[in-house]
Design an enzyme around this catalytic site. Sequence first.
Site, PDB file in Angstrom:
ATOM      1  CG  ASP A 102      -2.139   0.713   1.155  1.00 16.59           C
ATOM      2  OD1 ASP A 102      -2.132   1.799   0.569  1.00 16.59           O
ATOM      3  OD2 ASP A 102      -3.154   0.210   1.678  1.00 16.59           O
ATOM      4  CG  ASP A 133      -4.195   6.221   0.697  1.00 18.77           C
ATOM      5  OD1 ASP A 133      -5.118   5.456   1.022  1.00 18.77           O
ATOM      6  OD2 ASP A 133      -4.035   7.359   1.189  1.00 18.77           O
ATOM      7  CD  GLU A 170      -8.739   5.041  -1.222  1.00 19.64           C
ATOM      8  OE1 GLU A 170      -9.592   4.845  -0.366  1.00 19.64           O
ATOM      9  OE2 GLU A 170      -7.740   5.774  -1.028  1.00 19.64           O
ATOM     10  CG  HIS A 183      -8.449  -0.097   5.359  1.00 23.32           C
ATOM     11  ND1 HIS A 183      -8.385  -0.269   3.992  1.00 23.32           N
ATOM     12  CD2 HIS A 183      -7.919   1.121   5.609  1.00 23.32           C
ATOM     13  CE1 HIS A 183      -7.845   0.809   3.448  1.00 23.32           C
ATOM     14  NE2 HIS A 183      -7.552   1.665   4.410  1.00 23.32           N
ATOM     15  CG  ASP A 184     -10.815   3.373   4.358  1.00 21.17           C
ATOM     16  OD1 ASP A 184     -10.219   3.376   5.448  1.00 21.17           O
ATOM     17  OD2 ASP A 184     -10.297   3.741   3.285  1.00 21.17           O
TER      18      ASP A 184
HETATM   19  O1  ISL Z   1     -13.074   6.155   4.655  1.00 20.60           O
HETATM   20  C1  ISL Z   1     -13.428   7.185   4.160  1.00 20.60           C
HETATM   21  C2  ISL Z   1     -14.317   8.072   4.860  1.00 20.60           C
HETATM   22  O2  ISL Z   1     -15.058   7.287   5.699  1.00 20.60           O
HETATM   23  C3  ISL Z   1     -12.964   7.569   2.835  1.00 20.60           C
HETATM   24  O3  ISL Z   1     -13.379   8.825   2.465  1.00 20.60           O
HETATM   25  C4  ISL Z   1     -11.460   7.496   2.859  1.00 20.60           C
HETATM   26  O4  ISL Z   1     -10.960   8.470   3.697  1.00 20.60           O
HETATM   27  C5  ISL Z   1     -10.929   7.679   1.478  1.00 20.60           C
HETATM   28  O5  ISL Z   1     -11.406   6.622   0.718  1.00 20.60           O
HETATM   29  C6  ISL Z   1      -9.405   7.654   1.493  1.00 20.60           C
HETATM   30  O6  ISL Z   1      -8.935   6.508   2.128  1.00 20.60           O
HETATM   31  C7  ISL Z   1      -7.569   6.258   2.186  1.00 20.60           C
HETATM   32  O7  ISL Z   1      -6.812   7.370   2.583  1.00 20.60           O
HETATM   33  C8  ISL Z   1      -7.011   7.833   3.915  1.00 20.60           C
HETATM   34  C9  ISL Z   1      -6.978   6.716   4.943  1.00 20.60           C
HETATM   35  O8  ISL Z   1      -7.473   7.188   6.173  1.00 20.60           O
HETATM   36  C10 ISL Z   1      -7.789   5.519   4.513  1.00 20.60           C
HETATM   37  O9  ISL Z   1      -7.674   4.473   5.442  1.00 20.60           O
HETATM   38  C11 ISL Z   1      -7.290   5.139   3.165  1.00 20.60           C
HETATM   39  O10 ISL Z   1      -7.875   3.950   2.679  1.00 20.60           O
HETATM   40  C12 ISL Z   1      -5.932   8.827   4.179  1.00 20.60           C
HETATM   41  O11 ISL Z   1      -4.692   8.279   3.826  1.00 20.60           O
END
Ligand code: ISL
Length: 575
Positions: A99, A205, A262, A337-338
Amino acid sequence: NPKRVWWKEASVYQIYPASFSDSNGDGIGDIPGIVNKLDYLKDLGVDVVWLCPVYESPQVDMGYDIADYRAIHAPYGTMENVEALIEGLHDRDMKFVMDLVVNHTSDQHVWFQESRSSPQSTKRDWYIWRKPVIDKEGNMHPPNNWASIFGGSAWTFDDISGEYYLHLFCPEQPDLNWENPHVVDEVHQVMRYWLNKGVDGFRMDVINLISKEPGLPNAPITIPEQDFQPADLFFANGPRLHEYLRGLREILDEYDAFAVGEMPFVADEQEVLRSVASHRKELNMIFQFDMVSMDNGKAGKFSPQDWTLDTLRSIVNRWQTCMYRHDGWNALFLENHDQSRSVSRFTPHKTAHRTAAATMLATFIGMQAGTLFIYQGQELGMSNLPASWPMNEYKDVETQNLYQLALAQDLEKNQLDALLNEIRLKARDHSRSPIQWDSERHGGFTTGTPWMRVNDDYTHHNAKQQLSDPGSVLAYWKRVLRARKKFRDTVIYGDFRLLDLEHDAVFSYQRTGCQGVITVVTNFTGKQLTWETLDRLPPSWRMQDVVLSNYPVQAALQPGKMLLRPFEALVFFEG
Ligand code: ISL
Ligand code: CA
């Protein structure tokens, strides 16, 4: 027909290291813990492991705040442990995806420390610094009205220089300035460092946030009651995105590696295709969020929104057909994980139907075209945290910020209850509780005290129990993954067509490839119903045509009609 390549046929398993397996009893999952479970993953039938960030980090956002791209967060292990993991995967013919978080770093990264030290620093321009806006009364304001994705302003004032820096996420996650070619070059070197270690690809990311609209204009006021406004219009999919993506791809191609990007905040098919259509040579595929945001209301993720099978059908149909027609590629997922747990979020099941509901979802997603991503615990049908848990069991910075903000606002009881309901449905914490390996204390995740409480149901819902139960969610997922391989020509490379366009309980589709036709029938409700098969199934279909079913197969009720039990899923193949 789509060109054949390894990463299209792969099934990817996502590991959230803190919660996977703890090898040394400190309560935190670690890399040796993952190595111990490689045979479990091989037996499941996945081809690739995607590991969430394990880099050195102060862990303000669980490692999505990287302080050193070339060092490992000590509680997770060492560089040698990562090398052993890569070797262990390759020995078993599996691949490894890291990642990579390069939209921002941690504020503890030396680059930011140097950048912050003075406006004259050679690294000043590696981040996004702006002077304050001073109004007529002489009051100081952030450079623009952008809201951070985690709440509050996207800018933090820094005393040293009297300037603000931009952070789309937490203040501890300053955004890198990709307009500076040194930053781009540094990212390329980080990629090479890991590719040289044998990494087979990256999950990138928030990769569509790296190019911002020059001038960083104020966002339109869409939520008047808020000081700061959603500004994705100006920070997502910016003008130089595709140039940057082509730069990343050139490096990946040297190593036959792939990248899944992402990409939140993209709705437009044309924009997505610009990033993934194969002739563009940018990303191999992206995560778009249509499906996992169909239940997000107008005021964002934590506001309610009803959805129906029509909503779901139009999303699935749109991306399945668009990618097939334009030589793009989908990344299929229901969890990560989100997101909260799919069985809790997308199926209104009673306890007795939990296995059926989870296996129905596995069928629904598992027979679609694209590279399939499974999030740890999804293969066990793990569910959301119990509704009875107090808020202090929720560890996520997003959840806690939101909750603290709500408390500070002195909301009416019914407003607070509504928010709590949304948190119980959608908080990121639900997918972050430790994996339930067995029925021992803390689900066998750790011999110590887990960093996050294990879901109460581990005593009867765990991997050990499911490994010995042919009717388990785990056993079913293995069959889904095998079917994707056996019917590769149809499932991976075939065409897609929705069936039964209006049905309010049954989601059904057909895949056509050079091997034959696959028909998928899934009952999304907890009710038994009669489904009119019309002419979609061979008139005299036989039991042996059924390649997947989550109930004991029963004969057709009568020609053209079949009974579907609660959350029943059936897959037929006609050669
Ligand atoms: O999980 C979200 C809000 O509930 C999404 O908006 C998320 O923040 C977005 O998809 C980005 O996610 C990624 O980057 C973030 C991190 O917190 C997340 O875990 C990651 O998957 C910042 O790096
Ligand atoms: Ca540990």
